[in-house]
Design a protein around this motif. Structure first.
Motif, PDB file in Angstrom:
ATOM      1  N   ARG A   4      27.152  -8.984   7.297  1.00 44.16           N
ATOM      2  CA  ARG A   4      28.442  -9.044   8.016  1.00 44.16           C
ATOM      3  C   ARG A   4      28.693  -7.965   9.076  1.00 44.16           C
ATOM      4  N   PRO A   5      28.228  -8.512  10.236  1.00 44.43           N
ATOM      5  CA  PRO A   5      28.085  -7.390  11.571  1.00 44.43           C
ATOM      6  C   PRO A   5      29.303  -6.829  11.965  1.00 44.43           C
ATOM      7  N   THR A   6      29.384  -5.642  12.040  1.00 47.90           N
ATOM      8  CA  THR A   6      30.541  -4.853  12.702  1.00 47.90           C
ATOM      9  C   THR A   6      30.091  -3.782  13.713  1.00 47.90           C
ATOM     10  N   LEU A   7      30.799  -3.399  14.484  1.00 46.72           N
ATOM     11  CA  LEU A   7      30.499  -2.382  15.587  1.00 46.72           C
ATOM     12  C   LEU A   7      29.902  -1.007  14.906  1.00 46.72           C
ATOM     13  N   SER A   8      28.817  -0.406  15.333  1.00 46.94           N
ATOM     14  CA  SER A   8      28.460   0.900  14.859  1.00 46.94           C
ATOM     15  C   SER A   8      29.487   1.829  15.294  1.00 46.94           C
ATOM     16  N   PRO A  10      29.863   4.884  16.950  1.00 48.38           N
ATOM     17  CA  PRO A  10      30.192   5.400  18.167  1.00 48.38           C
ATOM     18  C   PRO A  10      30.462   4.552  19.262  1.00 48.38           C
ATOM     19  N   VAL A  11      30.302   2.970  18.944  1.00 45.65           N
ATOM     20  CA  VAL A  11      30.407   1.976  19.734  1.00 45.65           C
ATOM     21  C   VAL A  11      31.985   1.223  19.722  1.00 45.65           C
ATOM     22  N   MET A  12      32.406   1.124  21.019  1.00 40.17           N
ATOM     23  CA  MET A  12      33.638   0.758  21.053  1.00 40.17           C
ATOM     24  C   MET A  12      33.634  -0.622  22.100  1.00 40.17           C
ATOM     25  N   PHE A  13      34.464  -1.754  21.758  1.00 32.25           N
ATOM     26  CA  PHE A  13      34.734  -3.053  22.412  1.00 32.25           C
ATOM     27  C   PHE A  13      35.704  -2.891  23.144  1.00 32.25           C
ATOM     28  N   ARG A  14      35.699  -3.206  24.463  1.00 31.87           N
ATOM     29  CA  ARG A  14      36.842  -3.114  25.465  1.00 31.87           C
ATOM     30  C   ARG A  14      36.720  -4.401  26.585  1.00 31.87           C
ATOM     31  N   HIS A  15      37.892  -4.663  26.921  1.00 28.68           N
ATOM     32  CA  HIS A  15      37.966  -5.766  28.075  1.00 28.68           C
ATOM     33  C   HIS A  15      38.238  -4.872  29.266  1.00 28.68           C
ATOM     34  N   ASP A  16      37.697  -4.937  30.257  1.00 35.03           N
ATOM     35  CA  ASP A  16      38.034  -4.341  31.714  1.00 35.03           C
ATOM     36  C   ASP A  16      38.496  -5.784  32.477  1.00 35.03           C
ATOM     37  N   PRO A  17      40.036  -5.426  32.714  1.00 36.30           N
ATOM     38  CA  PRO A  17      40.972  -6.344  33.208  1.00 36.30           C
ATOM     39  C   PRO A  17      40.558  -6.147  34.992  1.00 36.30           C
ATOM     40  N   VAL A  26      29.120   2.701  24.706  1.00 37.50           N
ATOM     41  CA  VAL A  26      28.352   3.177  23.826  1.00 37.50           C
ATOM     42  C   VAL A  26      28.241   4.863  24.295  1.00 37.50           C
ATOM     43  N   PRO A  27      27.692   5.786  23.577  1.00 34.73           N
ATOM     44  CA  PRO A  27      27.599   7.068  24.042  1.00 34.73           C
ATOM     45  C   PRO A  27      26.836   7.063  25.372  1.00 34.73           C
ATOM     46  N   GLU A  28      27.507   7.776  26.265  1.00 37.09           N
ATOM     47  CA  GLU A  28      26.836   7.816  27.824  1.00 37.09           C
ATOM     48  C   GLU A  28      26.367   6.703  28.384  1.00 37.09           C
ATOM     49  N   ARG A  29      27.255   5.467  28.090  1.00 34.02           N
ATOM     50  CA  ARG A  29      26.449   4.270  28.639  1.00 34.02           C
ATOM     51  C   ARG A  29      27.807   3.254  28.384  1.00 34.02           C
ATOM     52  N   VAL A  30      27.732   2.157  29.437  1.00 35.75           N
ATOM     53  CA  VAL A  30      28.564   1.188  29.469  1.00 35.75           C
ATOM     54  C   VAL A  30      27.916  -0.057  29.590  1.00 35.75           C
ATOM     55  N   VAL A  31      27.680  -0.955  28.579  1.00 35.52           N
ATOM     56  CA  VAL A  31      27.308  -2.342  28.486  1.00 35.52           C
ATOM     57  C   VAL A  31      28.172  -3.464  28.961  1.00 35.52           C
ATOM     58  N   VAL A  32      27.814  -3.904  30.115  1.00 33.50           N
ATOM     59  CA  VAL A  32      28.600  -5.191  30.397  1.00 33.50           C
ATOM     60  C   VAL A  32      28.216  -6.501  29.750  1.00 33.50           C
ATOM     61  N   LEU A  77      21.467  -6.786  19.174  1.00 31.70           N
ATOM     62  CA  LEU A  77      22.493  -5.959  19.169  1.00 31.70           C
ATOM     63  C   LEU A  77      22.089  -4.882  18.051  1.00 31.70           C
ATOM     64  N   ARG A  78      21.869  -5.119  16.986  1.00 28.58           N
ATOM     65  CA  ARG A  78      21.528  -4.449  15.852  1.00 28.58           C
ATOM     66  C   ARG A  78      20.450  -3.624  15.948  1.00 28.58           C
ATOM     67  N   GLU A  79      19.282  -4.238  16.518  1.00 24.66           N
ATOM     68  CA  GLU A  79      18.113  -3.398  16.974  1.00 24.66           C
ATOM     69  C   GLU A  79      18.764  -2.321  17.839  1.00 24.66           C
ATOM     70  N   GLU A  80      19.425  -2.538  19.079  1.00 26.06           N
ATOM     71  CA  GLU A  80      19.920  -1.343  19.589  1.00 26.06           C
ATOM     72  C   GLU A  80      20.944  -0.194  19.016  1.00 26.06           C
ATOM     73  N   GLY A  81      21.280  -0.739  17.764  1.00 26.42           N
ATOM     74  CA  GLY A  81      22.113   0.309  17.091  1.00 26.42           C
ATOM     75  C   GLY A  81      23.441   0.098  17.522  1.00 26.42           C
ATOM     76  N   TRP A  82      23.883  -0.970  18.003  1.00 29.01           N
ATOM     77  CA  TRP A  82      25.239  -1.262  18.536  1.00 29.01           C
ATOM     78  C   TRP A  82      26.242  -1.766  17.554  1.00 29.01           C
ATOM     79  N   LEU A  83      25.291  -2.583  16.446  1.00 28.59           N
ATOM     80  CA  LEU A  83      26.026  -3.175  15.294  1.00 28.59           C
ATOM     81  C   LEU A  83      25.561  -2.717  14.008  1.00 28.59           C
TER      82      LEU A  83
END
Length: 84
Positions: A4-8, A10-17, A26-32, A77-83
């Motif tokens: 049941r995937p969930t964000l790790s 330190p990771v936050m999901f946001r919408h940039d208007p 993610v720490p020290e990085r933004v993934v679009v 995403l899980r392999e990257e550590g984001w989930l």
């Protein structure tokens, strides 16, 4: 055990208007997130199994190859550590 995937933590999901884009902060990085990736990540709440996420997206996007692409995307995403 079913995933049941969930964000790790330190990771936050946001919408940039301004960019009109979904982002993973993610720490020290933004993934679009491109295309419908934000729709997939938005469903990763820790309660839905991958099969439920796929079923929801298959209803939302009929004819799209979600059964193949979504599990691979989530695994990446899980392999990257984001989930987790």
């Amino acid at each position: 055990m079913t995933w049941r995937p969930t964000l790790s933590r330190p990771v936050m999901f946001r919408h940039d208007p301004v960019r009109e884009a979904d982002l993973l902060l993610v720490p020290e990085r933004v993934v679009v997130l491109r295309g419908h990736a934000g729709s997939v990540v938005r469903l990763c709440d820790g309660h839905r199994e991958v099969s439920e996420i796929v079923a929801t997206l298959a209803e939302r996007f009929p004819g799209a190859p979600v059964a193949d692409e979504v599990p691979r995307f989530l695994a990446a995403l899980r392999e990257e550590g984001w989930l987790r």
